[in-house]
Design a protein around this motif. Structure first.
Motif: not given
Length: 366
Positions: A1-25
């Protein structure tokens, strides 16, 4: 079972990646904060240097998610305080991008940022200073930690002169620090380092592939401070400290380059504070190595240094100094080779080199 901490980290990381990439472009298509070639540039045409805004926006967004979703006692406050000091560092860099601050004004901003950080977070403990008494040891710890933070902010900025170099190495080391921190049991600061690595990674494609966007001082000051500050809090972590030597050893290619360049310029009677193209990585570029080639060389060296930093964590006390000594001994002949067979190009050579770079950029854009 995926832990809440892993879900939290994945959601934050995916958000960071999208914001950085799209805003950079998006920022790469604007004319805001144009960086025009000067005496230490490796580009031939005006290029936006607002990439630091994208990196910071991505990181602060992910940090906000972690602070909001985390249920761990005391973590929220530390997250918010750490983010506030990183924001000050970003503001100092952005002010320099916008206003071209005088060196002393910029230095004052860096010192203030480091001092404010150390007012809330403890400096690195230095047992060797205890021989001078508790008061002197405490004062010395604050002074040396502040110096280290400010010095690294400037060193990281000095190394941000070729597409992808500072960003790729910064992202790599922060990912490694995240692994080292979680291995030591410190999930909170591990996530903080991971968010920085992902935020930088989202910027790299726009910066490295086309040279269409630079991070600017807003980016280099923010990243440099955050890396140095993370090294301090990870070393002082109650959950499981990471050696204070981890980050310096991982960044040995950067620190060695800066140190050698300053020593050589001082020995030749040149102003070490003036802009120039005499860093080892700049010599490689002026000798004909491409942006990608220089970045690949330094990333490989950084990977080796980081691997040694990871292995060094298994050692104790003075034995940890073996890694930096080994790396310095290995880098010296490499530096001598570069200095022997390369020289900062003349003005005409610079123009020829810039012409080739501009042609490469235009061809890539087409």
């Amino acid at each position: 079972m995926v832990s809440p901490a892993a879900i939290m980290a994945a959601a934050a990381a995916w958000t960071a990646l999208c914001v950085s990439f799209l805003l950079s472009r998006a920022l790469s298509e604007t004319r805001w904060l144009q960086d025009r070639p000067n005496e230490r540039s490796a580009h031939a045409r005006a290029t936006p240097r607002s990439g630091g805004v994208a990196i910071f926006a991505a990181w602060i967004t992910s940090m906000s998610i972690l602070a909001l979703l985390s249920k761990m006692s005391g973590v929220d406050n530390d997250f918010l305080m750490f983010a506030m000091f990183a924001t000050i560092a970003f503001a100092v860099g952005l002010a320099d991008d916008l206003l071209t601050l005088k060196p002393l004004v910029k230095l004052a901003g860096q010192v203030f940022t480091a001092a404010a950080f150390l007012y809330h977070f403890d400096p690195v403990s230095l047992p060797a200073l205890q021989i001078f008494g508790d008061a002197a040891a405490n004062a010395g710890a604050y002074a040396l930690t502040m110096f280290a933070i400010v010095a690294f902010m400037n060193a990281y900025n000095f190394m941000d002169g070729v597409n992808g170099l500072a960003a790729s190495c910064g992202a790599f080391v922060m990912a490694a620090l995240a692994v080292a921190s979680v291995g030591a049991g410190d999930l909170a600061w591990s996530m903080t380092a991971l968010m920085l690595a992902v935020s930088i990674f989202g910027f790299i494609p726009t910066n490295l592939n086309r040279g269409a966007l630079f991070m600017g001082d807003a980016g280099s000051q923010f990243i440099g401070f955050t890396i140095a500050a993370l090294a301090v809090v990870c070393a002082n972590s109650d959950a499981g400290p990471v050696s204070i030597l981890f980050a310096p050893i991982a960044f040995m290619p950067f620190l060695f380059d800066v140190a050698v360049t300053l020593i050589v310029r001082a020995a030749r009677g040149r102003n070490i504070l003036s802009a120039h193209r005499e860093h080892i990585y700049q010599r490689l570029f002026m000798a004909g190595v491409t942006h990608g080639g220089v970045t690949s060389i330094y990333l490989c060296l950084t990977a080796i240094s980081t691997a040694l930093a990871m292995m060094m964590t298994l050692l104790h006390g003075p034995y940890q100094l073996i890694a930096p000594v080994m790396l310095t001994a290995a880098f010296i002949p490499l530096a001598l080779f570069v200095y022997r067979f390369t020289n900062p190009a003349s003005s005409a050579g610079d123009d020829d080199r810039f012409t080739r770079v501009e042609q490469e950029l235009r061809a890539a854009a087409e």
